[in-house]
Design a protein around this motif. Structure first.
Motif, mmCIF file in Angstrom:
data_model
loop_
_atom_site.group_PDB
_atom_site.id
_atom_site.type_symbol
_atom_site.label_atom_id
_atom_site.label_comp_id
_atom_site.label_asym_id
_atom_site.label_seq_id
_atom_site.Cartn_x
_atom_site.Cartn_y
_atom_site.Cartn_z
ATOM 1 N N UNK A 58 0.754 -1.291 0.092
ATOM 2 C CA UNK A 58 0.054 0.018 -0.001
ATOM 3 C C UNK A 58 0.906 1.203 0.014
ATOM 4 N N UNK A 59 0.303 2.252 -0.469
ATOM 5 C CA UNK A 59 1.095 3.544 -0.363
ATOM 6 C C UNK A 59 1.440 4.009 0.747
ATOM 7 N N UNK A 60 0.801 3.905 2.016
ATOM 8 C CA UNK A 60 0.805 3.861 3.408
ATOM 9 C C UNK A 60 1.684 3.239 3.860
ATOM 10 N N UNK A 61 1.901 2.090 3.638
ATOM 11 C CA UNK A 61 3.021 1.177 4.204
ATOM 12 C C UNK A 61 4.295 1.436 3.321
ATOM 13 N N UNK A 62 4.325 1.696 2.097
ATOM 14 C CA UNK A 62 5.552 1.894 1.535
ATOM 15 C C UNK A 62 5.911 3.511 2.215
ATOM 16 N N UNK B 53 9.688 3.489 3.811
ATOM 17 C CA UNK B 53 10.517 4.140 3.396
ATOM 18 C C UNK B 53 11.050 5.397 4.098
ATOM 19 N N UNK B 54 10.391 6.144 4.794
ATOM 20 C CA UNK B 54 10.582 7.040 5.845
ATOM 21 C C UNK B 54 11.621 6.576 7.016
ATOM 22 N N UNK B 55 11.528 5.213 7.416
ATOM 23 C CA UNK B 55 12.419 4.496 8.383
ATOM 24 C C UNK B 55 13.900 4.420 7.636
#
Length: 456
Positions: free
Chosen positions: A93-97, A101-103
């Protein structure tokens, strides 16, 4: 970062090929700082020049049929970067990606600040880390990893897969991998190490010798695709049982192949391969032998293998969206496979939309594909490495009526020109760069509201 910010940040790292830095030090340190997520599941790495994505698609489909919680990492993507990371057959999902990615970005920047690494990891290194971390978070049992470029220094090699495959090797990316086919083979064969279980796809003799020498050097006894005997029926299978999008359009010459595969372990009878073209037989062999290796770790039956091969899909590769045929034949080997498919299964006139990246052997590709076109529409993909359509004109074969050649500035313009000049029964082939195929795929599958924004 939200998803939009994540995409902007990753793209700011530069083109995944031209800005890449081959080497494993950065990715290994990044993965270690992330807790080595790749150690939490079994991994299959697939390298090669042609067919590696198809072999991954076949194997992923088999594993899903077997009920294995499977992650698959492939590249490049066609429409959304989330296509590169699939979990149980569904794009992340966009949110999980964005969250993962932020981490990865935060950890990478800390490593630079602490002097652990000199430069921020590249686009491909960070996306690879995102995939491996996403698979750990999802608690997959198996990850299938498509090698990006080469093998020896590719970021996916840092995952230390327990099983590996090498599909057909041909000329591509010579500026990074070597000028000779033997040098290219050595770069890809370097993923083979002691203790690895290995499957080798069909190869030219000089390539196979390089790979076998690597196997001998590290003490590996590979399984070879030739061990899987394939027997074809004389005639293509009819439309029954085909995927809905195709079955509803019986005029599409899909050319499905009924094939029986026989290995030392089992017989797999009369399979309707889900991926089109004779060349998919050798990719299916690789997937079958990999699946038989995985039977040591998971419950995979012959029925799972058959149904997986039949239900496999690989967008943008021999994909029909009537009347369009999309195939990213971006090197000579891919062009020859596409030409063989066209010659055998596509009897109607072909309008060809072609665009390329500037490091490809366009002269040879053009000599294979262009004569098959009734009309030729050249265009420039939306990519920093794209070759200008005007420059591709130099490779149009002599004797090709210039009244049948058109130059367009974009994918949208190429589609409009194809609609204008093609007959109602014509097939419109989009090929060359996968980036171009992705653009066209996005346009053809856009919702009405999205299409309006694209057209404007």
């Amino acid at each position: 970062m939200n998803f939009g910010e994540t995409e902007t940040y990753l793209l700011s790292l530069g083109n995944e090929v031209s800005a890449m830095k081959l080497g494993l030090e950065n990715i290994r340190k990044l993965l270690a700082a992330l807790g080595d997520p790749q150690k939490k599941y079994l991994k299959v790495q697939v390298a090669g020049t042609n067919g590696k994505g198809s072999a991954c698609a076949f194997l992923n489909s088999i594993c899903l049929q077997a009920g294995i919680k499977t992650g698959m990492y492939t590249s490049p993507h066609l429409v959304s970067i989330t296509e590169r990371i699939q979990i149980e057959g569904t794009n992340i999902s966009n949110d999980d990606f964005a969250r993962i990615a932020t981490r990865v970005r935060e950890v990478a920047e800390c490593l630079v600040a602490d002097g652990e690494i000199e430069n921020v990891p590249t686009f491909f290194e960070q996306v690879t880390a995102i995939a491996l971390l996403a698979f750990a978070d999802a608690k997959v049992g198996l990850a299938i990893l498509e090698t990006g470029l080469g093998g020896r220094l590719d970021a996916t090699t840092a995952a230390n897969a327990e099983i590996a495959a090498i599909t057909r090797i041909d000329y591509d990316h010579q500026q990074y991998l070597g000028e000779t086919i033997q040098e290219i083979a050595a770069e890809k064969a370097a993923i083979i190490r002691h203790g690895l279980r290995v499957v080798l796809g069909e190869q030219k003799p000089e390539v196979m010798e390089v790979i076998r020498e690597r196997c001998r050097k590290v003490g590996v006894q590979p399984r070879v695709a030739d061990e899987a005997i394939a027997t074809q029926s004389r005639n293509p299978i009819g439309m029954e049982g085909v995927a809905p999008g195709i079955a509803e359009t019986p005029s599409i010459p899909v050319g499905l192949l009924p094939v029986r595969f026989t290995t030392s372990k089992a017989d797999y009878s009369e399979i309707r391969l889900g991926l089109l073209g004779h060349h998919q037989i050798e990719n299916a062999k690789v997937a079958i032998l990999l699946a038989e290796f995985l039977q040591d770790n998971f419950r995979i039956t012959s029925d799972h293998i058959v149904s997986g091969l039949e239900t496999a899909r690989h967008p943008g590769r021999m994909e029909w969206i009537a009347p369009y045929l999309l195939d990213g034949a971006h090197n000579v080997g891919g062009a020859r496979a596409l030409r063989a498919y066209l010659d055998e299964f596509v009897q109607k006139p072909v309008t060809m939309i072609y665009g390329s990246i500037d490091d490809k052997d366009v002269k040879e590709i053009a000599s294979v594909l262009f004569p098959r076109a009734e009309r030729l529409i050249l265009t420039t993909p939306d990519n920093s490495r794209a070759m200008r359509a005007e420059d591709i004109l130099l490779f149009v074969p002599e004797g090709f009526d210039q009244g049948r050649v058109f130059v367009t500035p974009s994918a949208n313009a190429a589609i409009e020109k194809a609609r204008e000049v093609s007959g109602k029964q014509d097939a419109i082939l989009v090929t060359g760069s996968l980036y171009l195929v992705g653009e066209v795929h996005r346009i053809l599958t856009a919702k009405p509201s999205e299409k309006l924004k694209t057209d404007n």
